[in-house]
Design an enzyme around this catalytic site. Sequence first.
Site, PDB file in Angstrom:
ATOM      1  N   HIS A 118     -88.865 -79.370 -22.060  1.00  0.00           N
ATOM      2  CA  HIS A 118     -88.907 -80.588 -21.222  1.00  0.00           C
ATOM      3  C   HIS A 118     -89.131 -80.296 -19.735  1.00  0.00           C
ATOM      4  CE1 HIS A 118     -87.872 -83.069 -24.575  1.00  0.00           C
ATOM      5  NE2 HIS A 118     -86.678 -82.532 -24.733  1.00  0.00           N
ATOM      6  N   ASP A 155     -90.190 -79.266 -32.448  1.00  0.00           N
ATOM      7  CA  ASP A 155     -88.933 -79.896 -32.012  1.00  0.00           C
ATOM      8  C   ASP A 155     -89.075 -81.413 -32.167  1.00  0.00           C
ATOM      9  OD1 ASP A 155     -86.400 -79.141 -29.979  1.00  0.00           O
ATOM     10  OD2 ASP A 155     -87.148 -81.187 -29.734  1.00  0.00           O
ATOM     11  N   HIS A 157     -88.190 -83.727 -30.297  1.00  0.00           N
ATOM     12  CA  HIS A 157     -88.534 -84.395 -29.042  1.00  0.00           C
ATOM     13  C   HIS A 157     -89.908 -83.908 -28.572  1.00  0.00           C
ATOM     14  CE1 HIS A 157     -84.079 -84.223 -29.192  1.00  0.00           C
ATOM     15  NE2 HIS A 157     -84.198 -85.485 -28.806  1.00  0.00           N
ATOM     16  N   ASP A 242     -84.146 -79.931 -34.514  1.00  0.00           N
ATOM     17  CA  ASP A 242     -83.454 -81.218 -34.444  1.00  0.00           C
ATOM     18  C   ASP A 242     -84.172 -82.327 -35.225  1.00  0.00           C
ATOM     19  OD1 ASP A 242     -85.396 -80.875 -32.510  1.00  0.00           O
ATOM     20  OD2 ASP A 242     -84.100 -81.355 -30.813  1.00  0.00           O
TER      21      ASP A 242
END
Length: 305
Positions: A118, A155, A157, A242
């Site tokens: 991120h 991931d 996200h 995740d």
Amino acid sequence: MLRIITSSTWGFARLGHPESAGRLEAIRPILEKYPQELLESPHPNVLRHTAEVHSERMVRRAELRSAESGDLDPDTPTSPATWRAALLAQTAALLAVEEAAREPGLRLFLPTRPPGHHATRQQSMGFCLFNHIALAAHHAAAHCALSPVLVVDFDVHHGNGTQDIFYTRGDVFYFSMHQYPLYPGTGLAHERGEGEGEGWTRNLPVPPGTPRRQQMAFFKEVLGEVSASARPRLVLVSAGFDAHRADPLANLLLEAEDFGEMTREIVAVADKYADGRIISFLEGGYDPAALRESVETHLAALAGD
Ligand SMILES: [Zn+2]
């Protein structure tokens, strides 16, 4: 051949925060099955390299906040130990690329934390101080004659930071499969890069609750297209776990074995185009038992077990 590059400090985060050194403690028994290289201290010039993918202002801010255990954003607490762990992770990223450049066929896993995908060029965010996979991709393409690089990010996200850093570049292809809608709110299919980077970003947003077989079929199809168009000389993986059905931060339905299956597909891409060179970076994964099982299948697939 699979090796692990690990470090002497895993850092820690605030009590009750989902991203903590306990995540690495949960996977330690799995890591110990493979040869490990232990990094004792950060490279003395590591921040000179960090500043090639992040603004100097952002690097300075992360250093100052960490010294006083301050927050970088509402999700991103720091401490002096977090700072040291982040510098070790940046060092590991550089070292991994240099080892991969020397050794065709080498597969590496870096249990880095805090995670990195991120962190944008200008901004630490979403648990991430610095973007480790972006540093590796840049170092490989710009300094180690391993261009083009393919980054595969599974991931749950979207890796907005990695996308941001390479959005206008034609030497690093970024492919992300992620839940949408979800934090950080980017990663729509129409985001495909600009200028020299046009067509070098590929997003595969997946709605919450998508059946796992369907999600796996999407992944395989798009990975095939992406790898044929990128023809990478090095494959990097943002390995977040995740998207597991047990993860508390998202709503996808993958099982541990699915991460092994995706990894075998990615290894096949590395074998076909990149002399087998592949470096995987730990990103998210916040249920300790699910993380341990998923990392186990990921590493077994990387090792070719
Ligand atoms: Zn994540």
